[in-house]
Design an enzyme around this catalytic site. Structure first.
Site, mmCIF file in Angstrom:
data_model
loop_
_atom_site.group_PDB
_atom_site.id
_atom_site.type_symbol
_atom_site.label_atom_id
_atom_site.label_comp_id
_atom_site.label_asym_id
_atom_site.label_seq_id
_atom_site.Cartn_x
_atom_site.Cartn_y
_atom_site.Cartn_z
ATOM 1 N N ALA A 13 42.542 62.472 34.776
ATOM 2 C CA ALA A 13 43.823 61.860 35.779
ATOM 3 C C ALA A 13 43.062 60.803 36.165
ATOM 4 O O ALA A 13 43.856 59.931 37.687
ATOM 5 C CB ALA A 13 44.548 63.378 36.748
ATOM 6 N N GLN A 15 40.461 57.596 37.516
ATOM 7 C CA GLN A 15 40.350 55.790 36.683
ATOM 8 C C GLN A 15 39.470 55.580 35.364
ATOM 9 O O GLN A 15 39.849 54.854 34.580
ATOM 10 C CB GLN A 15 39.980 54.746 37.358
ATOM 11 C CG GLN A 15 39.173 54.554 38.738
ATOM 12 C CD GLN A 15 38.886 53.351 39.488
ATOM 13 O OE1 GLN A 15 39.346 52.960 39.186
ATOM 14 N NE2 GLN A 15 37.832 53.648 40.409
ATOM 15 N N ILE A 16 38.458 56.562 35.767
ATOM 16 C CA ILE A 16 37.560 56.304 34.697
ATOM 17 C C ILE A 16 38.409 57.059 33.379
ATOM 18 O O ILE A 16 38.379 56.504 32.016
ATOM 19 C CB ILE A 16 35.896 56.942 34.896
ATOM 20 C CG1 ILE A 16 35.609 56.464 36.341
ATOM 21 C CG2 ILE A 16 35.303 56.452 33.573
ATOM 22 C CD1 ILE A 16 34.281 56.410 36.816
ATOM 23 N N ARG A 92 33.553 60.153 48.448
ATOM 24 C CA ARG A 92 33.408 61.086 50.041
ATOM 25 C C ARG A 92 35.188 60.571 50.650
ATOM 26 O O ARG A 92 35.811 59.007 51.078
ATOM 27 C CB ARG A 92 32.476 59.962 50.360
ATOM 28 C CG ARG A 92 31.693 59.685 51.484
ATOM 29 C CD ARG A 92 31.135 59.155 52.380
ATOM 30 N NE ARG A 92 29.998 59.759 51.525
ATOM 31 C CZ ARG A 92 28.412 59.204 52.119
ATOM 32 N NH1 ARG A 92 28.506 59.045 53.625
ATOM 33 N NH2 ARG A 92 26.989 59.207 51.241
ATOM 34 N N ASN A 105 31.469 69.372 46.320
ATOM 35 C CA ASN A 105 30.325 68.684 44.631
ATOM 36 C C ASN A 105 29.932 69.900 44.098
ATOM 37 O O ASN A 105 29.917 70.121 42.919
ATOM 38 C CB ASN A 105 30.417 67.243 44.928
ATOM 39 C CG ASN A 105 31.258 66.886 44.660
ATOM 40 O OD1 ASN A 105 31.863 66.352 43.696
ATOM 41 N ND2 ASN A 105 31.705 65.500 45.898
ATOM 42 N N ASP A 159 23.969 51.935 35.171
ATOM 43 C CA ASP A 159 23.312 50.855 36.008
ATOM 44 C C ASP A 159 22.114 50.015 34.653
ATOM 45 O O ASP A 159 21.689 48.836 34.906
ATOM 46 C CB ASP A 159 21.716 51.434 36.523
ATOM 47 C CG ASP A 159 22.550 52.575 37.425
ATOM 48 O OD1 ASP A 159 23.460 51.858 38.329
ATOM 49 O OD2 ASP A 159 22.920 53.835 37.698
ATOM 50 N N ARG A 162 23.933 47.245 33.737
ATOM 51 C CA ARG A 162 24.276 45.968 35.165
ATOM 52 C C ARG A 162 22.573 45.104 34.458
ATOM 53 O O ARG A 162 22.737 43.865 34.967
ATOM 54 C CB ARG A 162 24.045 46.432 35.894
ATOM 55 C CG ARG A 162 26.155 47.423 36.107
ATOM 56 C CD ARG A 162 26.087 48.555 37.343
ATOM 57 N NE ARG A 162 27.631 48.593 37.498
ATOM 58 C CZ ARG A 162 27.614 49.468 38.464
ATOM 59 N NH1 ARG A 162 26.372 50.209 39.404
ATOM 60 N NH2 ARG A 162 28.733 49.797 38.690
ATOM 61 N N HIS A 187 20.998 57.887 40.830
ATOM 62 C CA HIS A 187 22.371 56.894 40.643
ATOM 63 C C HIS A 187 22.804 56.566 41.882
ATOM 64 O O HIS A 187 23.351 56.939 42.947
ATOM 65 C CB HIS A 187 23.756 57.860 39.896
ATOM 66 C CG HIS A 187 24.450 56.233 39.465
ATOM 67 N ND1 HIS A 187 24.674 54.874 39.125
ATOM 68 C CD2 HIS A 187 26.135 56.897 40.486
ATOM 69 C CE1 HIS A 187 25.751 54.668 39.663
ATOM 70 N NE2 HIS A 187 26.010 56.023 40.048
HETATM 71 P P1 NAX Z 1 39.034 58.902 40.636
HETATM 72 O O1 NAX Z 1 39.420 59.699 41.917
HETATM 73 O O2 NAX Z 1 39.616 58.185 40.174
HETATM 74 O O3 NAX Z 1 39.077 60.380 40.002
HETATM 75 C C1 NAX Z 1 38.575 61.859 40.269
HETATM 76 C C2 NAX Z 1 39.261 62.708 39.328
HETATM 77 O O4 NAX Z 1 38.553 63.598 39.277
HETATM 78 C C3 NAX Z 1 40.739 62.976 40.178
HETATM 79 O O5 NAX Z 1 42.006 62.851 39.484
HETATM 80 C C4 NAX Z 1 40.619 64.006 40.893
HETATM 81 O O6 NAX Z 1 41.636 64.862 40.734
HETATM 82 C C5 NAX Z 1 39.646 64.640 40.003
HETATM 83 N N1 NAX Z 1 39.007 65.658 40.416
HETATM 84 C C6 NAX Z 1 38.132 66.678 41.826
HETATM 85 N N2 NAX Z 1 37.980 67.444 41.593
HETATM 86 C C7 NAX Z 1 37.754 68.378 40.490
HETATM 87 C C8 NAX Z 1 37.672 69.192 40.273
HETATM 88 N N3 NAX Z 1 37.699 70.416 40.500
HETATM 89 N N4 NAX Z 1 37.743 69.432 38.782
HETATM 90 C C9 NAX Z 1 38.532 68.668 37.991
HETATM 91 N N5 NAX Z 1 38.638 67.303 38.354
HETATM 92 C C10 NAX Z 1 38.332 66.827 39.626
HETATM 93 O O7 NAX Z 1 37.393 58.843 40.341
HETATM 94 P P2 NAX Z 1 36.887 57.717 38.959
HETATM 95 O O8 NAX Z 1 36.751 56.509 38.956
HETATM 96 O O9 NAX Z 1 37.696 57.965 38.205
HETATM 97 O O10 NAX Z 1 35.620 58.412 38.979
HETATM 98 C C11 NAX Z 1 35.151 59.245 38.866
HETATM 99 C C12 NAX Z 1 33.930 59.692 39.035
HETATM 100 O O11 NAX Z 1 32.629 59.393 38.789
HETATM 101 C C13 NAX Z 1 33.405 59.564 40.692
HETATM 102 O O12 NAX Z 1 32.388 60.711 41.162
HETATM 103 C C14 NAX Z 1 32.813 58.627 40.702
HETATM 104 O O13 NAX Z 1 31.934 58.151 42.168
HETATM 105 C C15 NAX Z 1 31.997 58.640 39.788
HETATM 106 N N6 NAX Z 1 30.685 57.707 39.494
HETATM 107 C C16 NAX Z 1 29.732 57.433 38.666
HETATM 108 C C17 NAX Z 1 28.898 56.170 38.786
HETATM 109 C C18 NAX Z 1 27.630 56.861 37.367
HETATM 110 O O14 NAX Z 1 27.133 56.026 37.379
HETATM 111 N N7 NAX Z 1 27.370 57.815 37.749
HETATM 112 C C19 NAX Z 1 29.748 54.916 38.188
HETATM 113 C C20 NAX Z 1 31.168 55.138 38.072
HETATM 114 C C21 NAX Z 1 31.648 55.878 39.390
HETATM 115 O O15 NAX Z 1 31.711 55.178 40.531
#
Ligand code: NAX
Length: 325
Positions: A13, A15-16, A92, A105, A159, A162, A187
């Site tokens: 649900a 944004q990614i 966070r 987490n 990364d 980028r 990361h």
């Molecule tokens: P969002 O906050 O838009 O979406 C995260 C979703 O995860 C939410 O819908 C939330 O309800 C759900 N969630 C939380 N706990 C859960 C669980 N136990 N089981 C299933 N779903 C759960 O974040 P978004 O922008 O989509 O980013 C997702 C993650 O990617 C974040 O942790 C973010 O920090 C990380 N990223 C990692 C990157 C990388 O290169 N490794 C880059 C992009 C991003 O920042």
């Protein structure tokens, strides 16, 4: 008609996921002839949003999309999954220390690791994106003892992309003319974007750029790019993260080009002296769905120091979750 591939996405649900799911349904991962079933997991409070996402996926009328399931039960979503994108993580919150973030987490990824162990296909490919991605992947892997450790990876491809794009812009060439960029380590801002082996139109990148630009501009720009996007867009990278996740999985499926590699976070086998088992970003080549850490790259003192620094951070993260691995 081919049998559909079952793809599970956690945090579906978020944004990614909103940038990722529609591209998978359109064939951007497995190509235009491979049907998929999308299985979407999120927390119970996000159920309505998930239903809305499923409605929009339906409305794309993609001939490749042979089914959508939505659930807050990890076992159900991972059942038979062959590709898993783990995007779901707790961000966070105000007043939350890094240790608290790791802990909350860690609980999610240990439970989901156990669910993968029970339910996923034995040849599953798992990509952890949710932060802290390296340590979350380590926890999931350690909680899935019946799956091969090589089933698990985490994302450093954003990364890598980028870094590639920044170098191409600086050199005034196309990204396709850049090869052998390496991202080492975590990361996080300690990651080491390494140009010592990179080529621009076949010529060593470091013979074309000012060494001061490399150290004072290139490295910190790549390390801080995520924070810069947040500062300017007001939200963290989403479309570029989804794109990198697809790049990562596609490379894993189809392999790397001859004479090039990609950066991928995988369990260390002790290469370059990195602690065994640590989930660490390395340059890897991929053939027949199997990755291999690129061996014997010469590392000068500067590079070795950078590797130690990012390894130290990952060792510290690992120590904080030692009770779960
Ligand atoms: P969002 O906050 O838009 O979406 C995260 C979703 O995860 C939410 O819908 C939330 O309800 C759900 N969630 C939380 N706990 C859960 C669980 N136990 N089981 C299933 N779903 C759960 O974040 P978004 O922008 O989509 O980013 C997702 C993650 O990617 C974040 O942790 C973010 O920090 C990380 N990223 C990692 C990157 C990388 O290169 N490794 C880059 C992009 C991003 O920042």
């Amino acid at each position: 008609m081919k049998t559909p591939v079952h793809v599970a996405v956690t945090g579906a649900a978020g944004q990614i996921a909103y940038s990722l799911l529609f591209r998978i349904a359109a064939g951007d991962l497995f190509g235009p002839h491979q049907p998929v079933v999308l299985k979407l997991l999120d927390v119970p409070s996000a159920e309505r949003v998930l239903e809305g996402v499923a409605m929009e996926l339906d409305d794309c009328a993609s001939p490749l999309l042979h089914g959508i399931r939505v659930s807050s039960d990890a076992g159900e979503v991972f059942d038979g999954a062959e590709a898993v994108f783990m995007l779901g993580a707790t961000p966070r919150g105000p007043g939350m220390e890094r240790r608290d973030l790791l802990q909350v987490n860690a609980d999610i990824f240990s439970a989901q690791g156990r669910a993968l162990n029970e339910a996923a296909s034995r040849r599953v490919k798992i990509l952890v994106v949710g932060n802290p991605a390296n340590t979350n992947a380590l926890i999931a892997q350690r909680n899935a003892p019946d799956l091969a450790p090589e089933c698990f990876s985490a994302m450093s491809r954003l990364d890598h992309n980028r870094a590639t794009s920044l170098l191409a812009r600086h050199c005034g060439c196309n990204v396709a003319e850049i090869s052998r960029i390496a991202i080492w380590g975590n990361h996080s801002p300690t990651q080491y974007p390494d140009l010592h082996h990179a080529l621009v139109k076949g010529r060593p990148a470091l013979s074309l750029v000012d060494p001061a630009w490399y150290v004072e501009v290139f490295i910190p720009t790549v390390q801080q790019r995520g924070a810069s996007v947040i500062a300017i867009r007001g939200k963290s990278s989403a479309a570029s993260a989804a794109n990198a996740a697809l790049d990562h999985m596609r490379s894993w499926l189809v392999g790397t080009p001859k004479d090039d590699w990609v950066s991928m976070t995988v369990a260390s086998d002790g290469s370059y002296g990195i602690a065994e088992g640590l989930m660490f970003s390395f340059p890897v080549t991929i053939e027949n769905g199997r990755f291999r850490i690129v061996q014997n790259l010469p590392l000068n003192t500067f590079s070795r120091e950078r590797l130690r620094l990012t390894e130290a951070e990952l060792l510290e993260e690992r120590a904080m979750v030692s009770h779960l691995i």
